[in-house]
Design a protein around this motif. Structure first.
Motif, mmCIF file in Angstrom:
data_model
loop_
_atom_site.group_PDB
_atom_site.id
_atom_site.type_symbol
_atom_site.label_atom_id
_atom_site.label_comp_id
_atom_site.label_asym_id
_atom_site.label_seq_id
_atom_site.Cartn_x
_atom_site.Cartn_y
_atom_site.Cartn_z
ATOM 1 N N UNK A 12 0.839 -1.202 0.000
ATOM 2 C CA UNK A 12 0.000 0.000 0.000
ATOM 3 C C UNK A 12 0.875 1.254 0.000
ATOM 4 N N UNK A 13 1.899 1.288 0.817
ATOM 5 C CA UNK A 13 2.767 2.469 0.857
ATOM 6 C C UNK A 13 3.536 2.653 -0.444
ATOM 7 N N UNK A 14 3.916 1.556 -1.106
ATOM 8 C CA UNK A 14 4.595 1.655 -2.402
ATOM 9 C C UNK A 14 3.679 2.258 -3.466
ATOM 10 N N UNK A 15 2.373 2.165 -3.262
ATOM 11 C CA UNK A 15 1.393 2.745 -4.181
ATOM 12 C C UNK A 15 0.976 4.154 -3.749
ATOM 13 N N UNK A 16 1.640 4.704 -2.752
ATOM 14 C CA UNK A 16 1.333 6.064 -2.304
ATOM 15 C C UNK A 16 0.173 6.160 -1.332
ATOM 16 N N UNK A 17 -0.228 5.034 -0.761
ATOM 17 C CA UNK A 17 -1.355 5.028 0.171
ATOM 18 C C UNK A 17 -0.902 4.830 1.598
ATOM 19 N N UNK A 18 -1.881 4.648 2.462
ATOM 20 C CA UNK A 18 -1.591 4.323 3.858
ATOM 21 C C UNK A 18 -2.573 3.264 4.326
ATOM 22 N N UNK A 19 -2.184 2.533 5.368
ATOM 23 C CA UNK A 19 -2.992 1.433 5.896
ATOM 24 C C UNK A 19 -2.978 1.518 7.414
ATOM 25 N N UNK A 20 -4.096 1.173 8.029
ATOM 26 C CA UNK A 20 -4.199 1.218 9.494
ATOM 27 C C UNK A 20 -5.269 0.235 9.957
ATOM 28 N N UNK A 21 -5.249 -0.029 11.267
ATOM 29 C CA UNK A 21 -6.217 -0.949 11.866
ATOM 30 C C UNK A 21 -6.890 -0.257 13.037
ATOM 31 N N UNK A 22 -8.118 -0.684 13.318
ATOM 32 C CA UNK A 22 -8.851 -0.118 14.447
ATOM 33 C C UNK A 22 -9.872 -1.117 14.954
ATOM 34 N N UNK A 23 -10.108 -1.059 16.231
ATOM 35 C CA UNK A 23 -11.188 -1.831 16.819
ATOM 36 C C UNK A 23 -12.471 -1.036 16.606
ATOM 37 N N UNK A 24 -13.548 -1.736 16.303
ATOM 38 C CA UNK A 24 -14.835 -1.086 16.064
ATOM 39 C C UNK A 24 -15.547 -0.943 17.398
ATOM 40 N N UNK A 25 -16.067 0.210 17.643
ATOM 41 C CA UNK A 25 -16.656 0.539 18.947
ATOM 42 C C UNK A 25 -17.686 -0.480 19.414
ATOM 43 N N UNK A 26 -18.557 -0.941 18.550
ATOM 44 C CA UNK A 26 -19.607 -1.883 18.959
ATOM 45 C C UNK A 26 -19.161 -3.338 18.828
#
Length: 145
Positions: free
Chosen positions: A114-128
């Motif tokens: 993803x970063x090589x394509x100029x993007x960014x990636x992240x993770x998150x817990x969903x509130x519910x």
């Protein structure tokens, strides 16, 4: 492109309760399709591996701020908040679901792609409840001819 990947996972029964949502006008990005498919496959496979039968897995595509936004979400247990960034490091594995294999390289590879394509990636817990990995890719300036 994403529709075909989701369809393949459903047909192979790797993720039978897989749902896809996208705008009617699909955003267009310039990307290596083999590598982008590797990212999507890994995120869906991880959702199946760690969420099991905890509910549907959703793949969502949206477009905003000059980027395509893709997310893969599940209803699984998520990860500890202090591990949300470290899961993208090579060889990092959290307590795995019994029988869940892996080397701890999948998300690190996804991040690199993803970063090589100029993007960014992240993770998150969903509130519910649940867990989501999202990434962005810059929109193409014009549609391919």
């Amino acid at each position: 492109f994403l529709r075909s990947i989701v369809r393949a996972h459903k047909l192979a029964k790797r993720a039978p309760d897989l749902r896809f949502t996208a705008p009617s006008d699909d955003p267009i990005v310039r990307a290596d399709v083999v590598r982008l498919q590797q990212v999507i496959d890994n995120l869906i496979d991880n959702a199946v591996k760690y969420a099991g039968h905890a509910g549907p897995i959703s793949v969502r595509l949206t477009s905003k701020s000059g980027a395509a936004w893709v997310s893969v979400a599940d209803k699984g247990p998520g990860v500890p908040g202090d591990a949300l960034e470290s899961i993208f490091l090579p060889f990092v594995r959290l307590k795995a679901t019994p029988g869940a294999g892996g080397s701890g390289l999948g998300l690190a590879v996804c991040k690199g792609i993803i970063e090589a394509h100029g993007g960014r990636i992240w993770a998150e817990n969903i509130r519910r409840g649940g867990f989501r990995v999202s990434f962005t890719l810059p929109l193409a300036e014009s549609a391919p001819s």
